[in-house]
Motif scaffolding. Sequence first.
Motif, PDB file in Angstrom:
ATOM      1  N   PRO A   4       0.882  -1.294   0.321  1.00  0.00           N
ATOM      2  CA  PRO A   4       0.594  -0.106  -0.191  1.00  0.00           C
ATOM      3  C   PRO A   4       0.778   1.130   0.151  1.00  0.00           C
ATOM      4  CG  PRO A   4       0.493  -0.243   2.160  1.00  0.00           C
ATOM      5  CD  PRO A   4       0.708  -2.152   1.292  1.00  0.00           C
ATOM      6  N   PHE A   5       0.440   2.371  -0.240  1.00  0.00           N
ATOM      7  CA  PHE A   5       0.760   3.485  -0.139  1.00  0.00           C
ATOM      8  C   PHE A   5       0.606   4.582   1.133  1.00  0.00           C
ATOM      9  CE2 PHE A   5       1.728   3.138  -4.866  1.00  0.00           C
ATOM     10  CZ  PHE A   5       2.793   3.822  -5.318  1.00  0.00           C
ATOM     11  N   TYR A   6       1.307   5.479   0.820  1.00  0.00           N
ATOM     12  CA  TYR A   6       0.740   5.925   2.221  1.00  0.00           C
ATOM     13  C   TYR A   6       1.387   7.623   1.965  1.00  0.00           C
ATOM     14  CZ  TYR A   6       0.459   1.388   4.923  1.00  0.00           C
ATOM     15  OH  TYR A   6       0.295   0.231   5.178  1.00  0.00           O
ATOM     16  N   ASP A   7       0.114   8.295   2.319  1.00  0.00           N
ATOM     17  CA  ASP A   7       0.783  10.109   3.020  1.00  0.00           C
ATOM     18  C   ASP A   7       1.367  10.067   4.271  1.00  0.00           C
ATOM     19  OD1 ASP A   7       0.527  10.698   0.221  1.00  0.00           O
ATOM     20  OD2 ASP A   7      -2.027   9.984   0.778  1.00  0.00           O
ATOM     21  N   LEU A   8       2.190  10.417   4.461  1.00  0.00           N
ATOM     22  CA  LEU A   8       2.523   9.811   6.226  1.00  0.00           C
ATOM     23  C   LEU A   8       3.513  11.754   5.724  1.00  0.00           C
ATOM     24  CD1 LEU A   8       5.248   7.264   6.365  1.00  0.00           C
ATOM     25  CD2 LEU A   8       2.959   8.114   7.110  1.00  0.00           C
ATOM     26  N   LYS A   9       3.168  12.057   7.177  1.00  0.00           N
ATOM     27  CA  LYS A   9       3.389  14.147   6.913  1.00  0.00           C
ATOM     28  C   LYS A   9       4.517  13.925   8.220  1.00  0.00           C
ATOM     29  CE  LYS A   9       2.184  18.206   8.698  1.00  0.00           C
ATOM     30  NZ  LYS A   9       0.897  19.299   9.722  1.00  0.00           N
ATOM     31  N   CYS A  10       5.489  14.507   8.310  1.00  0.00           N
ATOM     32  CA  CYS A  10       6.648  14.274   9.659  1.00  0.00           C
ATOM     33  C   CYS A  10       6.620  15.614  10.224  1.00  0.00           C
ATOM     34  CB  CYS A  10       7.793  14.445   8.220  1.00  0.00           C
ATOM     35  SG  CYS A  10       9.928  14.927   9.291  1.00  0.00           S
ATOM     36  N   LYS A  11       7.224  15.625  11.523  1.00  0.00           N
ATOM     37  CA  LYS A  11       7.119  16.848  12.344  1.00  0.00           C
ATOM     38  C   LYS A  11       7.735  18.261  11.660  1.00  0.00           C
ATOM     39  CE  LYS A  11      10.914  15.085  14.591  1.00  0.00           C
ATOM     40  NZ  LYS A  11      11.635  15.105  16.068  1.00  0.00           N
ATOM     41  N   CYS A  12       8.717  17.796  10.512  1.00  0.00           N
ATOM     42  CA  CYS A  12       9.402  19.020  10.462  1.00  0.00           C
ATOM     43  C   CYS A  12       8.790  19.529   9.277  1.00  0.00           C
ATOM     44  CB  CYS A  12      10.574  18.637   9.705  1.00  0.00           C
ATOM     45  SG  CYS A  12      10.541  17.809   8.011  1.00  0.00           S
ATOM     46  N   GLY A  13       7.812  19.366   8.758  1.00  0.00           N
ATOM     47  CA  GLY A  13       6.187  20.056   8.093  1.00  0.00           C
ATOM     48  C   GLY A  13       6.082  19.224   6.594  1.00  0.00           C
ATOM     49  N   ARG A  68      11.525   6.895   6.381  1.00  0.00           N
ATOM     50  CA  ARG A  68      12.561   8.317   7.070  1.00  0.00           C
ATOM     51  C   ARG A  68      11.668   9.097   6.191  1.00  0.00           C
ATOM     52  NH1 ARG A  68      15.190   7.442  10.991  1.00  0.00           N
ATOM     53  NH2 ARG A  68      16.075   5.314  11.465  1.00  0.00           N
ATOM     54  N   CYS A  69      11.441  10.569   6.944  1.00  0.00           N
ATOM     55  CA  CYS A  69      11.443  11.593   5.845  1.00  0.00           C
ATOM     56  C   CYS A  69      12.841  11.713   4.864  1.00  0.00           C
ATOM     57  CB  CYS A  69      11.090  12.663   7.050  1.00  0.00           C
ATOM     58  SG  CYS A  69      11.817  14.749   6.010  1.00  0.00           S
ATOM     59  N   PRO A  70      12.539  12.131   3.787  1.00  0.00           N
ATOM     60  CA  PRO A  70      13.483  12.495   2.507  1.00  0.00           C
ATOM     61  C   PRO A  70      13.712  13.757   2.423  1.00  0.00           C
ATOM     62  CG  PRO A  70      10.931  12.995   1.340  1.00  0.00           C
ATOM     63  CD  PRO A  70      10.725  11.863   2.934  1.00  0.00           C
ATOM     64  N   LYS A  71      13.558  14.611   3.493  1.00  0.00           N
ATOM     65  CA  LYS A  71      13.601  16.687   3.471  1.00  0.00           C
ATOM     66  C   LYS A  71      14.789  15.895   4.836  1.00  0.00           C
ATOM     67  CE  LYS A  71      12.481  20.752   4.144  1.00  0.00           C
ATOM     68  NZ  LYS A  71      11.271  21.817   4.901  1.00  0.00           N
ATOM     69  N   CYS A  72      14.593  15.499   6.404  1.00  0.00           N
ATOM     70  CA  CYS A  72      15.019  15.397   7.499  1.00  0.00           C
ATOM     71  C   CYS A  72      15.804  14.415   8.403  1.00  0.00           C
ATOM     72  CB  CYS A  72      14.323  16.456   8.748  1.00  0.00           C
ATOM     73  SG  CYS A  72      12.571  15.396   9.457  1.00  0.00           S
ATOM     74  N   GLU A 132       3.326  10.605  11.287  1.00  0.00           N
ATOM     75  CA  GLU A 132       2.219  10.109  11.258  1.00  0.00           C
ATOM     76  C   GLU A 132       1.023  10.414   9.732  1.00  0.00           C
ATOM     77  OE1 GLU A 132      -0.261  14.110  13.041  1.00  0.00           O
ATOM     78  OE2 GLU A 132       1.126  13.973  13.640  1.00  0.00           O
ATOM     79  N   ALA A 133       0.636   9.760   9.611  1.00  0.00           N
ATOM     80  CA  ALA A 133      -0.316   9.249   8.056  1.00  0.00           C
ATOM     81  C   ALA A 133      -1.260  10.634   8.651  1.00  0.00           C
ATOM     82  CB  ALA A 133      -1.224   7.920   8.574  1.00  0.00           C
ATOM     83  N   VAL A 134      -1.314  11.031   7.076  1.00  0.00           N
ATOM     84  CA  VAL A 134      -2.303  11.991   6.524  1.00  0.00           C
ATOM     85  C   VAL A 134      -3.457  11.224   5.677  1.00  0.00           C
ATOM     86  CG1 VAL A 134      -2.669  13.727   4.959  1.00  0.00           C
ATOM     87  CG2 VAL A 134      -0.095  13.614   6.079  1.00  0.00           C
ATOM     88  N   PHE A 135      -4.448  11.488   6.411  1.00  0.00           N
ATOM     89  CA  PHE A 135      -5.530  11.209   5.379  1.00  0.00           C
ATOM     90  C   PHE A 135      -6.401  12.413   4.213  1.00  0.00           C
ATOM     91  CE2 PHE A 135      -5.197   8.251   9.330  1.00  0.00           C
ATOM     92  CZ  PHE A 135      -5.339   7.439   8.862  1.00  0.00           C
ATOM     93  N   THR A 136      -5.849  12.010   3.511  1.00  0.00           N
ATOM     94  CA  THR A 136      -6.931  13.119   2.086  1.00  0.00           C
ATOM     95  C   THR A 136      -8.110  13.010   2.246  1.00  0.00           C
ATOM     96  OG1 THR A 136      -6.507  11.426   0.540  1.00  0.00           O
ATOM     97  CG2 THR A 136      -4.473  13.044   0.962  1.00  0.00           C
TER      98      THR A 136
END
Length: 72
Positions: A2-11, A29-33, A39-43
């Motif tokens: 499955p695919f997940y939309d994830l949000k990092c604490k860095c935004g 892991r976050c690709p940015k930081c 946490e999962a983002v529900f669209t």
Amino acid sequence: MPFYDLKCKCGEIFNVMASMSDRENRRIRCPKCGSSDLEAVFTNINIIQSRKQSGAECPNISQCGGMCRHMQ
Ligand SMILES: [Zn+2]
């Protein structure tokens, strides 16, 4: 997988394909930081579409507005 939309604490919000064990073991892991504190983002796109479809299936939609399914 499955695919997940994830949000990092860095935004940073990103989409990743991962197995359940990858999530449970925090291998994603976050690709940015690089943080694994995500946490999962529900669209809600799928939920909205399924509501519209179930409402259209109701024969009394002109009276109930498709809301009758919430009463069941
Ligand atoms: Zn981050």
